[in-house]
Structure formats: C-alpha cells, structure tokens
Design a protein around this motif. Structure first.
Motif, PDB file in Angstrom:
ATOM      1  N   GLN A 169       9.657  13.811   2.608  1.00  0.00           N
ATOM      2  CA  GLN A 169       9.240  13.379   3.938  1.00  0.00           C
ATOM      3  C   GLN A 169      10.391  13.542   4.907  1.00  0.00           C
ATOM      4  O   GLN A 169      11.540  13.688   4.495  1.00  0.00           O
ATOM      5  CB  GLN A 169       8.815  11.924   3.880  1.00  0.00           C
ATOM      6  N   GLY A 176       1.483   9.363   0.813  1.00  0.00           N
ATOM      7  CA  GLY A 176       1.388   8.237   1.726  1.00  0.00           C
ATOM      8  C   GLY A 176       1.424   6.912   1.003  1.00  0.00           C
ATOM      9  O   GLY A 176       2.136   5.989   1.410  1.00  0.00           O
ATOM     10  N   ARG A 215       5.067   6.543  -0.848  1.00  0.00           N
ATOM     11  CA  ARG A 215       6.347   6.514  -0.149  1.00  0.00           C
ATOM     12  C   ARG A 215       6.300   6.045   1.294  1.00  0.00           C
ATOM     13  O   ARG A 215       7.240   6.283   2.050  1.00  0.00           O
ATOM     14  CB  ARG A 215       6.961   7.924  -0.189  1.00  0.00           C
ATOM     15  N   ARG A 216       5.215   5.404   1.697  1.00  0.00           N
ATOM     16  CA  ARG A 216       5.193   4.851   3.044  1.00  0.00           C
ATOM     17  C   ARG A 216       4.862   3.367   2.968  1.00  0.00           C
ATOM     18  O   ARG A 216       4.085   2.946   2.107  1.00  0.00           O
ATOM     19  CB  ARG A 216       4.148   5.581   3.898  1.00  0.00           C
ATOM     20  N   ASP A 217       5.403   2.573   3.874  1.00  0.00           N
ATOM     21  CA  ASP A 217       5.030   1.165   3.881  1.00  0.00           C
ATOM     22  C   ASP A 217       3.675   1.018   4.581  1.00  0.00           C
ATOM     23  O   ASP A 217       3.116   1.977   5.101  1.00  0.00           O
ATOM     24  CB  ASP A 217       6.113   0.316   4.544  1.00  0.00           C
ATOM     25  N   GLN A 272       3.162   2.407   8.247  1.00  0.00           N
ATOM     26  CA  GLN A 272       3.157   3.866   8.315  1.00  0.00           C
ATOM     27  C   GLN A 272       1.914   4.442   7.664  1.00  0.00           C
ATOM     28  O   GLN A 272       1.336   5.414   8.151  1.00  0.00           O
ATOM     29  CB  GLN A 272       4.379   4.417   7.579  1.00  0.00           C
ATOM     30  N   ARG A 273       1.526   3.833   6.557  1.00  0.00           N
ATOM     31  CA  ARG A 273       0.344   4.293   5.844  1.00  0.00           C
ATOM     32  C   ARG A 273      -0.874   4.260   6.753  1.00  0.00           C
ATOM     33  O   ARG A 273      -1.637   5.213   6.849  1.00  0.00           O
ATOM     34  CB  ARG A 273       0.075   3.355   4.666  1.00  0.00           C
ATOM     35  N   HIS A 278      -0.601   6.771   9.630  1.00  0.00           N
ATOM     36  CA  HIS A 278      -0.820   8.129   9.151  1.00  0.00           C
ATOM     37  C   HIS A 278      -2.289   8.371   8.846  1.00  0.00           C
ATOM     38  O   HIS A 278      -2.855   9.409   9.196  1.00  0.00           O
ATOM     39  CB  HIS A 278       0.030   8.374   7.898  1.00  0.00           C
ATOM     40  N   ALA A 292       4.353   7.298  12.190  1.00  0.00           N
ATOM     41  CA  ALA A 292       3.755   7.734  10.923  1.00  0.00           C
ATOM     42  C   ALA A 292       4.485   8.938  10.343  1.00  0.00           C
ATOM     43  O   ALA A 292       4.255   9.312   9.206  1.00  0.00           O
ATOM     44  CB  ALA A 292       2.283   8.083  11.143  1.00  0.00           C
ATOM     45  N   GLN A 293       5.340   9.542  11.109  1.00  0.00           N
ATOM     46  CA  GLN A 293       5.941  10.821  10.728  1.00  0.00           C
ATOM     47  C   GLN A 293       4.837  11.800  10.369  1.00  0.00           C
ATOM     48  O   GLN A 293       4.903  12.506   9.364  1.00  0.00           O
ATOM     49  CB  GLN A 293       6.905  10.628   9.551  1.00  0.00           C
TER      50      GLN A 293
END
Lengths: 244, 244
Positions: A67, B145, B148-150, B153-154, B157, B229-230
């Motif tokens: 990422q 997602g 590796r995202r909190d 962010q999840r 995204h 969200a990148q």
DNA sequence: CGACCTATTGAATTCTATCAATTCTCGTGG
DNA sequence: CCACGAGAATTGATAGAATTCAATAGGTCG
C-alpha cells in the motif's frame, strides 16, 4: 517418456483430467522457457504492464500487494505446480507483485504461448481455468479467515490449509511439512504484526497443537487443531473440471 | 434493435470490446431465462452442487460465506451487469451463498448455455474470462483492505470502490449514489461489528467526508476521502481484454 | 568479530468487540 | 387513529484483542 510428465503442474492436473499425448506435448511446450530466480528480486512487479506468467517448478513464492503507506499484504503463497500471474497477463497489467521466498525454478509463459496452447487444446484451457477458479476459492477463504477469525484461529487455519495443499503435491503429511516462511511472512499474510504472530505461535505450541520451528511445521494434535480452526478442507477437494 | 443492447452486462462489456451482430445475439440468448428473486431467499446455497449461474439485470445481491460458528463474511456485492456464480459452475459445487439485498431480476445461465456460447464466440469467452479476472482483482483488493487497513480506512475505501463501480454502469457519480445496504451488511463485508460500523460512519460524517443515510451515500469531500482511504482505482480501470 | 536477519518477551497504548439500553422508522392490525 | 412489534440506527460503558515501542537473544555470513 519425457520428464515433463512428472512436473508438479502436470501431476496436479492429471489428478483430475486424463490428458492425451498431444495435450501432454502442449504442456511440455509451456515448460520450455525455464528460468531461475533468487529471493530479493521480484518475478512480477506491481503496476508493471507487459508481464509474463510463470509455472512454478521448484521452490516457494508469495503474491503480495503493497500500500502507499508501505504496509504489505500477502495474498497467497504458491508452491510447485502453481501458476503465477495468470491474471496479470489477462488484465495486461499486474495489480500485485510476486517474490521468491527461496531460490526457485519457474517456466516463463508468454501470452502468445498461452493463447496458442488454448487454441490447440481446449481441454487444457478448461483445466487451467478450473485451476484458476480453485485458486480464487482459496483467496476467498483467506478473506473469510482474516475477516472473521481471531489471530489464533487464523494461524491454525493457515497452517492446516498449507499442509493440505502441500500434501496434494507430495510435500507434506498429517505429521507436518517443511516450511521456509519467516514469522514476518506469516504476519503479512494473516494481517497481524510480527510480534503478535510470535505470541500466537507460542500459545499454539504451549497448548500442544502445533510447532513452527527451524523451517518445519509439526502437527502435535492434528484433530484438535482442526477443531480450533474450524478447518473444512471441502474448498480444496473439488471433483475436477467438467471433462467427461 | 433488440433491448439486449442496453442490458447492463452488454453495456459494460461493450465499453471494452466491440461485438459483432452474431456475438450480440449470443449475449441475447444468455439473457433469455429471466427470473425474479426477493430478499430472504438465496439464489445460491453454500455447499450445494449442480448450481446455475446468473447475470444480474436489476438490483443488488451479496456473495457470502458462513462459518460453522454462525458468523458470516460477505465476500463481495454484485450490481447490475455482474456475473454470479461463475466459479460455482466451473467447480461444480458452490463454496458460497448468494443473497438478494433487494428484489432483483436475474437471467439464469446453465452450464450448457455457457459452453455453447463459448464455443460459438471465443471473443465473448475471452471477454467473460477477463471480467472474471477483474472481479478477482476486486476480491484481492478487498482482502488487502481487511488485512491492512483500520476500520475508518476500510469504510472509506469500500464506499469509494462501490461508487466507482456504480459509476461504471451509470448508477452513481462523484456526488454519491443510492445504496440499499444496511449497517449490518457493511459490518459483515468489512469484518467489523455493526456497532463499530455505526461509530465509524459517525466519525466520517462529523469529519465532513461522507454520509450514509436513508439509503444514500453522499460524498461531502471526495478528494479528502480518497486521501484518507489511499484509494487508487487503478485496479478497476483496465484496458480491456486482448481483443485486437 | 560485527552486521544483519530472525525470534522472543515485556509494558503501555490503541483499536475493536461485547453487552446493554434507547431511539427511530415503518408497516401491521386493532 | 393509535398501539404494537420488527428491524435498523445510535450511544455509553466495559472488556478483550492486537499493536507499538523497546529491549534482548540466537543464528548466519562475510
């Protein structure tokens, strides 16, 4: 008899499809461009286009995505006989990277080779498509594991699934298997921190379920581990493609 | 001009492949067996064999797996134009269930229909295979997602991805989109508890990023949400299958 | 020997789940 | 018209899970 008949891919597909001589010859052709890779240098780079695909002949690799913030998620591990980067050549660009975990041998497959093989032998096309579907089922199971299992169950399930896959290609048994992964690999695959991976492994060891030590996974109590992980290998045991 | 030319699936595929008249006719044939389903009754049942596949014409469905302990993980949502259960017919058994979220219209596709269509028009086969690869890329992104995202962010995204997909079929824009999902659906998809989903939505709302209210997702600050969200839509914007 | 990778452990912190209770909406039936 | 109940959304309080930071130890390789 050509040596191709004993390649892991051929071995795996033949468990489900009876190939004719010409079909085996096509499989042989796919293996002709052998190449070697070492850890630290990726076979496939995320974001790159014009990628080739590979058939893994020897060794382990992992597919992962990084990422923007640098964290990475390992999507899947591949073992001998697995196809790498099939999606990359279909989509004409790679959405992930592939990294060798140990020194490996892989046969490079260009998009032209694959199209040629597919048009020559539709049965082979169907078999490979079926295999791709099976791989996708594995990714889905992985998704479920990360979404709905706690760290301990995740680890247990992962180690069992890997064992089941390795057993299919003759590299493992109910007793255990050799495993070149580090705890960092496990962390990136399971969505955990390396520190927590270590703690979970300790717990599983202390509970007498499984050990992960010196490159070897040893099942101490396979049945109880299956119970803990709620491991159901049904998604790995398909009846094969619809070829007569 | 037959109405099929405006079906969501046709519309989606034609954005990437120029079909000939006969190919459109084959697509038309795939749509002939229209059926209706209502929420609460699954189209596809996990574990069942001899399943059909479907092309979703109208409404939303979700694909999910339930675990032995009762928790469920939603793997993906499907919107008009999406193919359902392709893997189920290839593997000859279904590893997941499919549930209508609203009342839907779907065209049933039997395995024979598909094989017939594939042998008649290889270009269509390639287009559908390409589409399946794109769907798999989405599942992979979903995996990343969750791993590796909190939670925040999840959620960000997820809402952005759904918006991007809906925009492709003319059902959404940068401003927002209608969305029949409940917070429970979001929880099962994102691997969170429903309570936490609610808290996260509140935070995103209070931060002026996005609202989720009365069946409508409204982007208040699309750019900032993308940053949080990148979100990189590259994996949705492929150049299409390799058809000339 | 030192550099580096891997494994290990403790302590404090952050994130998320669980339990519990309340509100709101909407459709149903009285 | 209103009471009722179901499903959905909301909020607080508490417990539990996993992360981060920090430090140490073991092994391998040049």
């Amino acid at each position: 008899m050509s040596s191709i008949e004993t390649s892991p891919l051929t071995r795996k597909l033949r468990a489900f499809v009876a190939f004719s001589g010409p079909e085996l010859a096509v499989l042989d052709r796919l293996h002709r461009r052998k190449r070697a890779f070492v850890p630290g240098r990726d076979l496939v780079q995320q974001g790159q286009s014009e990628q080739a695909a590979y058939i893994l002949a020897e060794g382990w690799v992992c597919s992962y995505k990084v990422q923007p913030d640098g964290t990475r998620q390992i999507v899947d591990f591949q073992i001998p006989g697995d196809f790498l980067g099939l999606r990359s050549i279909l989509l004409h660009t790679s959405d992930h990277s592939v990294e060798p975990i140990v020194s490996i041998q892989a046969a490079e497959v260009l998009i032209e080779d694959l199209l040629e093989a597919f048009s020559d032998t539709p049965r082979l096309a169907m078999a490979i498509l079926w295999m791709a579907s099976r791989d996708e089922a594995m990714v889905v199971e992985h998704l479920v594991g990360i979404g709905r299992r706690d760290a301990e169950q995740r680890m247990a399930h992962f180690l069992l699934e890997l064992g089941a896959r390795l057993t299919l290609v003759g590299m493992g048994s109910r007793a255990g298997y050799d495993c070149p992964l580090t705890q960092y690999h496990l962390a990136d695959a399971l969505g955990l921190s390396a520190v927590h991976v270590n703690r979970v492994l300790r717990k599983l060891r202390e509970d007498g379920l499984v050990t992960f030590r010196d490159g070897r996974v040893t099942f101490l109590d396979h049945d109880r581990l299956v119970g803990l992980a709620q491991f159901d290998p049904a998604y790995l045991e398909h009846t094969g493609p619809l070829l007569k």
